[in-house]
Design a protein around this motif. Structure first.
Motif, short mmCIF file in Angstrom:
data_model
loop_
_atom_site.label_atom_id
_atom_site.label_comp_id
_atom_site.label_asym_id
_atom_site.label_seq_id
_atom_site.Cartn_x
_atom_site.Cartn_y
_atom_site.Cartn_z
N ASN A 80 37.57 -42.66 -99.76
CA ASN A 80 36.29 -42.96 -100.42
C ASN A 80 36.42 -42.76 -101.93
O ASN A 80 37.13 -41.87 -102.39
N LEU A 81 35.71 -43.59 -102.67
CA LEU A 81 35.62 -43.42 -104.12
C LEU A 81 34.20 -42.96 -104.45
O LEU A 81 33.25 -43.72 -104.29
N SER A 82 34.06 -41.72 -104.83
CA SER A 82 32.74 -41.15 -105.09
C SER A 82 32.11 -41.74 -106.34
O SER A 82 32.81 -42.14 -107.28
N ARG A 123 40.40 -36.00 -92.78
CA ARG A 123 40.44 -35.73 -94.21
C ARG A 123 41.11 -36.87 -94.96
O ARG A 123 40.70 -37.26 -96.06
N GLY A 124 42.14 -37.44 -94.36
CA GLY A 124 42.80 -38.59 -94.97
C GLY A 124 41.88 -39.79 -95.08
O GLY A 124 41.89 -40.49 -96.09
N GLU A 149 38.26 -47.90 -84.06
CA GLU A 149 39.59 -48.09 -84.65
C GLU A 149 39.81 -47.11 -85.80
O GLU A 149 38.95 -46.90 -86.64
N GLY A 150 41.00 -46.50 -85.82
CA GLY A 150 41.33 -45.59 -86.91
C GLY A 150 41.11 -44.13 -86.59
O GLY A 150 41.60 -43.25 -87.30
N LEU A 151 40.32 -43.84 -85.55
CA LEU A 151 40.08 -42.45 -85.19
C LEU A 151 41.12 -42.01 -84.16
O LEU A 151 41.52 -42.79 -83.29
N PRO A 152 41.54 -40.75 -84.23
CA PRO A 152 42.59 -40.28 -83.31
C PRO A 152 42.09 -40.15 -81.89
O PRO A 152 40.89 -39.96 -81.66
N GLY A 153 43.00 -40.26 -80.95
CA GLY A 153 42.67 -40.00 -79.56
C GLY A 153 42.75 -38.50 -79.29
O GLY A 153 42.38 -37.69 -80.15
#
Length: 455
Positions: A63-65, A57-58, A41-45
């Motif tokens: 993420n909070l480093s 990249r989005g 879920e969330g990854l492009p096809g």
């Protein structure tokens, strides 16, 4: 690594050779609940390369480093300052591209680096000998239990309530294949010595016990004297295994070997290795000289060549890839060579005095933070002795409090409810780690965020 495509015919032929009916058969040991039944879920096809890069990249930007916010996470992975020289040196070509020295006589530089690493780990742990590193701390812990079984010819291990639950989980997984009996317990938020069940362990050691595994400092940050437990283990013919997940602590705390430990294992991440999203890390393993032939992994030694010049060799190499094969002491004793090198370089830069100074600074920062946080209404400190990590008791469940602090830009510790999701008695516990990277304003930001989250 290059992607090598296969045709359907290639796959069918390969499955036929290994006797599997389908690719799914290769994952039969993975629980059904852990297997994906569709796309992530969330990854492009199907999309263009630029579109995929933009979407990924989005996702990464969410993420909070660790370096971008006040950071107080610990529980086995710690944020320390790693000098830039460490990264510079390990990226030299002769180090970065080197792998396991299967032809050790032509890998003198790699062997010497590992020899120095072993020396540092042995001195740090107070043991006679250390190996050339392991996969990580959790698997090193399991290897120690198996080693104890080989030595004592017993199959019951007592695991302290203060041992990291992820380490316990790894040991349980592996014990399914060996038949070892693991006696485990859950920590308690007892004031003064949280998670300390030494008295129970001492009373439980008997003639069937192969080893007792205890973490110091433990998962709740408590530091203990293990000398009495070591004496009891030896009285009953068992081994004491000590786990160290924060090796910086040994700049201030008496080493496990001095307390009587027979095997000392740990995670070397906090010296020279960054957080790295959870890995790769480096497992540390050391023991007494009399047990060296039962030690997993590899041991690099120093010698002289035919001309009398100093040289280095693989003294012991009981790995499944080498001559012992099925008789090897381990088949998961991966030598994390580059991380071990980073550890060794950072340790060399610190030196003994530098490590002691670093440990002193860590403890001082933690003590300062604990003193400030107990002033927050409803918050109490359950630790007596601690190094750079301690446990707070909150007036309500800690998990939503941690989330609320994260929403305020503060990574405010690890909730015990996350580590022990089915233990109601621990849900109000919050473990705070404070290292030299924490500034005064970070502590104040944590105190403010905690106050607001509890309101």
């Amino acid at each position: 690594m290059r992607y090598l495509p296969l045709t359907d015919a290639d796959r069918t032929a390969m499955l036929g050779v290994i006797g599997a009916g389908s690719i799914d058969d290769l994952f039969a040991d993975v629980p059904a609940a852990a297997r994906l039944t569709g796309p992530i879920e969330g990854l492009p096809g199907h999309a263009s390369e630029m579109a995929v890069e933009r979407q990924l990249r989005g996702l990464a930007n969410r993420n909070l480093s660790a370096g971008d916010a006040p950071f107080f996470l610990g529980c086995g992975a710690y944020r320390h300052h790693v000098p830039a020289s460490v990264d510079h040196l390990i990226q030299r070509g002769e180090f970065l591209t080197a792998y396991t020295p299967y032809q050790p006589e032509i890998a003198q530089g790699t062997l010497q680096a590992l020899f120095e690493f072993q020396t540092q780990v042995a001195r740090l742990f107070g043991c006679d000998v250390a190996n050339a590193s392991m996969y990580d701390g959790s698997t090193a812990c399991w290897e120690a239990i198996v080693m104890a079984r080989r030595i004592t010819r017993r199959g019951k291990a007592l695991l302290s309530a203060g041992l990291h639950p992820h380490y316990v989980s790894v040991c349980r997984t592996m014990a399914k294949f060996t038949g070892d009996t693991l006696v485990t317990a859950t920590p308690e938020l007892t004031d003064g010595a949280p998670g300390d069940d030494l008295a129970t362990l001492i009373a439980s050691v008997d003639g069937e016990t192969s080893c007792v595994v205890v973490q110091n400092p433990n998962i709740l940050g408590h530091v203990a004297d293990l000398s009495e437990l070591a004496a009891r283990c030896h009285e009953k013919g068992a081994l004491l295994i000590v786990v160290v997940t924060e090796p910086v602590a040994l700049g201030a705390v008496r080493s496990p070997g001095e307390m009587g430990a027979d095997i000392v294992v740990g995670e070397g991440q906090s010296i020279g290795v960054g957080l790295l999203f959870g890995g790769p890390y480096v497992g540390l393993f050391a023991t007494r000289d009399k047990y060296v032939r039962q030690m997993p992994g590899r041991l690099c030694g120093e010698t002289v060549d035919a001309a009398g010049q100093r040289g280095f060799v693989l003294t012991l190499s009981t790995r499944e890839q080498h001559i012992r094969r099925e008789k090897a002491t381990s088949n998961i004793c991966t030598n994390s060579g580059l991380c071990a090198l980073a550890f060794s370089i950072h340790m060399s830069l610190l030196g003994e005095r530098g490590l002691r100074d670093l440990a002193t600074l860590n403890h001082a920062r933690a003590a300062q933070a604990a003193e400030r946080l107990v002033k927050v209404p409803g918050v109490s400190l359950v630790n007596g002795a601690f190094f750079n990590e301690f446990t707070l008791r909150l007036p309500k469940e800690a998990r939503p409090v941690v989330r609320a602090m994260a929403d305020r830009g503060v990574l405010g510790g690890v909730s015990l409810g996350r580590l022990y999701p089915n233990v109601a008695a621990l849900e109000k516990g919050l473990v705070i780690a404070v290292t030299e990277t924490v500034a005064d304003e970070d502590v104040e930001a944590l105190a403010t965020a905690l106050t607001e989250a509890l309101a």
